[in-house]
Write a protein that holds these residues in place. Structure first.
Motif, PDB file in Angstrom:
ATOM      1  N   ARG A 190       4.170  38.314 -21.562  1.00 24.22           N
ATOM      2  CA  ARG A 190       4.546  37.844 -20.233  1.00 24.22           C
ATOM      3  C   ARG A 190       4.711  36.326 -20.264  1.00 24.22           C
ATOM      4  O   ARG A 190       3.745  35.579 -20.257  1.00 24.22           O
ATOM      5  CB  ARG A 190       3.496  38.260 -19.207  1.00 24.22           C
ATOM      6  CG  ARG A 190       3.936  38.000 -17.772  1.00 24.22           C
ATOM      7  CD  ARG A 190       2.909  38.548 -16.784  1.00 24.22           C
ATOM      8  NE  ARG A 190       3.235  38.133 -15.437  1.00 24.22           N
ATOM      9  CZ  ARG A 190       3.994  38.825 -14.588  1.00 24.22           C
ATOM     10  NH1 ARG A 190       4.496  39.984 -14.948  1.00 24.22           N
ATOM     11  NH2 ARG A 190       4.244  38.367 -13.369  1.00 24.22           N
TER      12      ARG A 190
ATOM     13  N   ARG B  47      11.734  31.585 -15.032  1.00 28.14           N
ATOM     14  CA  ARG B  47      10.644  32.550 -14.861  1.00 28.14           C
ATOM     15  C   ARG B  47      10.983  33.808 -15.639  1.00 28.14           C
ATOM     16  O   ARG B  47      11.999  34.454 -15.403  1.00 28.14           O
ATOM     17  CB  ARG B  47      10.448  32.905 -13.386  1.00 28.14           C
ATOM     18  CG  ARG B  47       9.333  33.926 -13.153  1.00 28.14           C
ATOM     19  CD  ARG B  47       9.174  34.247 -11.675  1.00 28.14           C
ATOM     20  NE  ARG B  47       8.056  35.147 -11.440  1.00 28.14           N
ATOM     21  CZ  ARG B  47       8.164  36.474 -11.387  1.00 28.14           C
ATOM     22  NH1 ARG B  47       9.347  37.053 -11.531  1.00 28.14           N
ATOM     23  NH2 ARG B  47       7.103  37.228 -11.186  1.00 28.14           N
ATOM     24  N   GLY B  48      10.134  34.152 -16.596  1.00 27.55           N
ATOM     25  CA  GLY B  48      10.366  35.321 -17.424  1.00 27.55           C
ATOM     26  C   GLY B  48      10.033  35.018 -18.863  1.00 27.55           C
ATOM     27  O   GLY B  48       9.604  33.921 -19.216  1.00 27.55           O
ATOM     28  N   SER B  49      10.244  36.012 -19.705  1.00 26.71           N
ATOM     29  CA  SER B  49      10.097  35.826 -21.138  1.00 26.71           C
ATOM     30  C   SER B  49      11.448  35.423 -21.714  1.00 26.71           C
ATOM     31  O   SER B  49      12.465  35.469 -21.033  1.00 26.71           O
ATOM     32  CB  SER B  49       9.583  37.119 -21.777  1.00 26.71           C
ATOM     33  OG  SER B  49       8.356  37.511 -21.175  1.00 26.71           O
TER      34      SER B  49
ATOM     35  N   ASP C 105       8.578  43.065  -8.226  1.00 24.54           N
ATOM     36  CA  ASP C 105       7.604  42.636  -9.233  1.00 24.54           C
ATOM     37  C   ASP C 105       8.142  42.808 -10.652  1.00 24.54           C
ATOM     38  O   ASP C 105       7.387  42.792 -11.619  1.00 24.54           O
ATOM     39  CB  ASP C 105       6.289  43.408  -9.068  1.00 24.54           C
ATOM     40  CG  ASP C 105       6.458  44.910  -9.287  1.00 24.54           C
ATOM     41  OD1 ASP C 105       7.605  45.380  -9.407  1.00 24.54           O
ATOM     42  OD2 ASP C 105       5.432  45.617  -9.332  1.00 24.54           O
TER      43      ASP C 105
ATOM     44  N   ASP D 260       4.167  31.480 -16.787  1.00 26.13           N
ATOM     45  CA  ASP D 260       3.940  32.674 -15.961  1.00 26.13           C
ATOM     46  C   ASP D 260       3.968  32.370 -14.469  1.00 26.13           C
ATOM     47  O   ASP D 260       3.530  33.170 -13.655  1.00 26.13           O
ATOM     48  CB  ASP D 260       2.592  33.294 -16.344  1.00 26.13           C
ATOM     49  CG  ASP D 260       2.422  34.710 -15.829  1.00 26.13           C
ATOM     50  OD1 ASP D 260       3.438  35.352 -15.513  1.00 26.13           O
ATOM     51  OD2 ASP D 260       1.271  35.164 -15.733  1.00 26.13           O
TER      52      ASP D 260
ATOM     53  N   CYS E  61      13.502  39.264 -19.184  1.00 27.45           N
ATOM     54  CA  CYS E  61      13.504  38.586 -20.470  1.00 27.45           C
ATOM     55  C   CYS E  61      14.893  37.978 -20.622  1.00 27.45           C
ATOM     56  O   CYS E  61      15.891  38.704 -20.660  1.00 27.45           O
ATOM     57  CB  CYS E  61      13.218  39.564 -21.606  1.00 27.45           C
ATOM     58  SG  CYS E  61      13.047  38.768 -23.215  1.00 27.45           S
TER      59      CYS E  61
ATOM     60  N   THR F  45      11.773  47.880 -14.597  1.00 26.43           N
ATOM     61  CA  THR F  45      10.549  47.140 -14.918  1.00 26.43           C
ATOM     62  C   THR F  45       9.580  47.037 -13.748  1.00 26.43           C
ATOM     63  O   THR F  45       8.459  46.559 -13.926  1.00 26.43           O
ATOM     64  CB  THR F  45      10.881  45.715 -15.416  1.00 26.43           C
ATOM     65  OG1 THR F  45      11.515  44.984 -14.362  1.00 26.43           O
ATOM     66  CG2 THR F  45      11.787  45.742 -16.625  1.00 26.43           C
TER      67      THR F  45
ATOM     68  N   MET G  40       9.538  44.689 -19.819  1.00 22.75           N
ATOM     69  CA  MET G  40      10.569  43.675 -19.618  1.00 22.75           C
ATOM     70  C   MET G  40      11.933  44.314 -19.848  1.00 22.75           C
ATOM     71  O   MET G  40      12.043  45.368 -20.481  1.00 22.75           O
ATOM     72  CB  MET G  40      10.429  42.528 -20.632  1.00 22.75           C
ATOM     73  CG  MET G  40       9.095  41.842 -20.670  1.00 22.75           C
ATOM     74  SD  MET G  40       9.061  40.584 -21.999  1.00 22.75           S
ATOM     75  CE  MET G  40       8.768  41.615 -23.450  1.00 22.75           C
TER      76      MET G  40
ATOM     77  N   TRP H 270       9.882  42.027 -14.278  1.00 23.69           N
ATOM     78  CA  TRP H 270       9.736  40.891 -15.173  1.00 23.69           C
ATOM     79  C   TRP H 270      10.940  40.835 -16.106  1.00 23.69           C
ATOM     80  O   TRP H 270      11.186  41.749 -16.878  1.00 23.69           O
ATOM     81  CB  TRP H 270       8.451  41.001 -15.987  1.00 23.69           C
ATOM     82  CG  TRP H 270       8.148  39.730 -16.723  1.00 23.69           C
ATOM     83  CD1 TRP H 270       8.298  39.500 -18.061  1.00 23.69           C
ATOM     84  CD2 TRP H 270       7.674  38.508 -16.167  1.00 23.69           C
ATOM     85  NE1 TRP H 270       7.941  38.212 -18.375  1.00 23.69           N
ATOM     86  CE2 TRP H 270       7.559  37.576 -17.227  1.00 23.69           C
ATOM     87  CE3 TRP H 270       7.330  38.101 -14.872  1.00 23.69           C
ATOM     88  CZ2 TRP H 270       7.108  36.267 -17.033  1.00 23.69           C
ATOM     89  CZ3 TRP H 270       6.890  36.801 -14.683  1.00 23.69           C
ATOM     90  CH2 TRP H 270       6.776  35.902 -15.749  1.00 23.69           C
TER      91      TRP H 270
END
Length: 540
Positions: free
Chosen positions: A9, A362-364, A322, A466, A326, A285, A293, A324
Motif C-alpha cells: 500500500r 495517491r496509490g502504489s 475505498d 499512504d 497502482c 479493488t 490493487m 486502491w
C-alpha cells in the motif's frame, strides 16, 4: 514503520522484463541468474519490490504470455532452482517478489488444451470456450482478437470454434467451469507456498465471457475509443460488453482474495483494459475482498497535460470509494513515457519531473525497467521485429518491441546486457547507450540519481506513501494537490512544461520541503516554478 503486511500500500514495485534485463549465460536472452546478479542495483533505487514478467514454460509465441506449464521455468530463463535462488536473494535485500499470472488463457501446447480439443466428451472438453459455427460456417459472433481478426478459430477435430482474445495459439479458458477456477487457484497456491509475495494478474477482467455469446455493439459515431489499444486496431471499434468484464468475475476475485489471505503480506495487482477503466478499477479493488490493487491505461496513453492528469485524478476519486490504485507511466506493452509523453521535451529534465509527479500520487507505483534512466523508445527495424502484434499492424503500429529492448548497463557494445559478439534477441538501441546505468551512476544530475533522491524523499514522508489526496487549483498549466496522512500535510506542485509558470499558493504553507533536488522560488505567496520543476511544502 509501516506494517509489513501492507508493504504494497503505497509501495513502489520495479517491473523486470526477464528477456531484456541481463543475459547471464551469454545466449542473447535475459535470464533468472542475470536478474539475481542485478538485484543489488534494484535495491539501491529504494523500491519495495520487483514484478517479474512471465518466465514460465512456453512456446514463446507471445513471449511467455502463452503458458504451457504454470509450475515450471522455461529453460530459456533457467530452472526452478534458479528462481528459488533469485527469491532468496531478493528477500535478503528486503525486496518483495511479485510474479505475473496469465490465467485467462493458456498456450495451445498446454496439456489441458491438447486434451480438450480431441473431442466433445473428454474430461476437459469444457475447460475452454468452444462454440458451434453459425449455419453458414462463420464464427459464433462478432468478437475480435486484440491481435487482429476474429477472436474465434475453427478446429476440425471438434468441428467447433474456440475463443482466443489474443493469438490463435492462446485459447481462452472457460472460467464458468468450477474445475478451471480451482485448477488456476491451485497453480497460484504453488507459487505462494514457494514464498512469492504477490501476483500481477494479466488481463484480470478477461476471465469470464457472456455464455449467450451475444454480439458486441459498435462504438457510437463520435464517441471516444477508450481501450488501451492503437486506433489502427479494429478491436477499438467495439464496445466490449460481452467478451470481458462480466459480473461473474467479481465472485472469482473473492475466491482469489480468500487464497491470498491465507498468506499474510501477499498482494495482487490487476491489469485492466476496459471501456470504463477507472470504474472497473474501483469495482475490482473496493471492499477489501477482491484485488488489493489494479492499474489501468489512463497514464499509459498519449495525453499527459496538467489538465488531463487533473481529470484522471478527479475521475478516479469520484469513482473509487475505498479502492486502491497502482499507477504506471510505462510498461512492457506501451511506448516508453520518455517518448510517448516527452518526445518534444527536454530529455533529462522532463523524465525527472514526470517521475516526481508519479511518485507523489495517491496509490502504489510500478516503475518499468529503464524508466529510472529516462530511456527513450527504441527504434526496431521491421526485419528485427519479434512482437506478433507489430507484425500484424505494421507500419501504423510497430508493436511493443521498442519498449522491450535490452537494458543498457554500460556504454559498450550490447550495452553490457550480452557480451560483445553475441546478438541479443532484440537490438540494443544505440541512442540509449549514453544513458546506461554506469554512465549515470555517479552523476548527481542524472535521471538515475534523481530517481533515487525522489524515492528516498517519498519514503521519508508518510503522507506521500499512504495519505489522502485533494486536488487544488493552481491554474491551467500546473498540477497541484495536497497529500495528508500520518500527521503530515504536503502541498505538491508540478510544472511539466518547457515554460516557466507562476501561481498564487492555494493555501498557507509553513516551509518548503527539501531533499528532492528540484528548485522553485517563493515570493510572498506567489510561487515561481521554472520549466520541468516541482515543489513540495509542509502545510499546517
Amino acid at each position: 514503520m509501516q506494517d509489513n503486511t501492507f508493504w504494497w500500500r503505497g509501495g513502489v514495485i520495479y517491473q523486470i522484463y526477464p528477456r531484456s534485463f541481463m543475459d547471464a549465460n551469454c545466449d542473447g536472452i535475459g535470464d533468472l541468474k542475470g536478474i539475481a546478479e542485478k538485484l543489488d542495483y534494484v535495491a539501491s533505487l529504494g523500491v519495495d519490490g520487483i514484478w517479474l514478467s512471465p518466465f514460465f514454460t512456453s512456446p514463446m509465441l507471445d513471449f511467455g504470455y502463452d503458458v504451457s506449464d504454470y509450475r515450471d521455468v522455461d529453460p530459456m530463463f533457467g530452472t526452478l532452482e534458479d528462481f528459488k535462488t533469485l527469491l532468496a536473494r531478493a528477500h535478503a535485500l528486503g525486496l518483495k517478489v511479485m510474479i505475473d499470472q496469465v490465467i485467462s488463457h493458456t498456450s495451445d501446447q498446454h496439456p489441458w488444451f491438447q486434451e480438450s480439443r480431441v473431442d466433445r466428451t473428454n474430461p476437459r472438453a469444457d475447460w475452454y470456450v468452444w462454440a458451434d459455427p453459425r449455419p453458414d460456417g462463420t464464427p459464433p459472433n462478432n468478437w475480435l482478437s486484440i491481435f487482429g481478426g476474429a477472436a474465434w478459430t475453427f478446429d476440425s477435430r471438434r468441428r467447433q470454434y474456440y475463443l482466443h482474445n489474443f493469438l490463435t495459439s492462446q485459447p481462452d479458458l472457460n472460467f464458468h467451469h468450477p474445475e478451471v477456477r480451482a485448477a488456476q487457484l491451485d497453480n497460484m497456491r504453488f507459487w505462494l507456498e514457494l514464498g512469492v509475495d504477490g501476483f500481477r494478474l494479466d488481463t484480470v477482467n478477461f476471465y469470464f465471457h457472456d455464455q449467450a455469446l451475444r454480439d458486441n455493439p459498435p462504438v457510437p459515431a463520435g464517441e471516444a475509443k477508450t481501450l488501451g489499444a492503437p486506433d489502427a486496431n479494429p478491436y477499438t471499434w467495439q464496445r466490449h460488453v460481452y467478451d470481458l468484464s462480466r459480473p461473474e468475475n467479481l465472485d472469482f476475485l473473492r475466491e482469489l482474495r480468500a487464497l491470498m489471505d491465507e498468506f499474510p503480506g501477499t498482494t495482487t495487482v490487476g491489469e485492466i483494459g476496459d471501456d470504463n477503466p477507472l470504474a472497473r478499477m474501483a469495482e475490482y479493488t473496493a471492499g477489501g475482498d477482491k484485488l488489493h490493487m489494479a492499474y489501468t491505461f489512463d497514464l499509459l496513453n498519449a495525453p499527459h497535460s496538467a489538465a488531463y492528469l487533473r481529470e484522471v485524478i478527479e475521475r478516479f476519486q469520484r469513482l473509487a470509494g475505498d479502492a486502491w490504485p497502482c499507477w504506471a507511466t510505462s510498461n512492457h506493452d506501451v511506448v516508453r513515457s520518455a517518448t510517448r509523453w516527452g518526445a518534444d521535451e527536454d530529455p533529462v529534465a522532463y523524465p525527472k519531473v514526470a517521475l516526481a509527479m508519479l511518485f507523489s500520487l495517491r496509490g502504489s507505483v510500478c516503475l518499468y525497467q529503464g524508466e529510472e534512466l529516462g530511456l527513450m523508445e527504441a527504434d526496431v527495424p521491421f526485419e528485427r521485429i519479434q512482437d506478433p502484434y507489430g507484425k500484424v499492424l505494421w507500419p501504423e503500429f510497430k508493436g511493443r518491441d521498442g519498449c522491450r529492448t535490452p537494458m543498457p548497463w554500460e556504454n559498450v557494445e550490447n550495452g553490457g546486457f550480452s557480451p560483445a559478439g553475441v546478438e541479443p534477441w532484440l537490438p540494443v538501441e544505440a541512442r540509449q547507450l549514453p544513458l546506461a546505468v554506469a554512465a549515470q551512476q555517479d552523476d548527481p544530475a542524472s535521471v538515475l540519481s534523481a530517481t533515487r533522491r525522489l524515492l528516498a524523499f517519498r519514503a521519508a514522508h508518510p503522507a506521500l506513501v499512504d495519505g489522502d489526496l485533494t486536488l487544488v487549483d493552481v491554474g491551467e498549466d500546473l498540477l497541484g494537490f495536497v497529500r495528508e496522512g500520518a500527521g503530515e500535510r504536503i502541498l505538491c506542485l508540478f510544472n511539466l512544461t518547457a515554460e516557466p509558470h507562476e501561481t498564487r499558493l492555494p493555501l498557507a504553507v509553513d516551509h518548503a520541503l527539501e531533499g528532492h533536488g528540484f528548485r522553485a522560488r517563493l515570493d510572498g505567496d506567489t510561487l515561481h516554478l521554472p520549466p520541468y520543476q516541482a515543489a513540495w511544502f509542509a502545510v499546517s
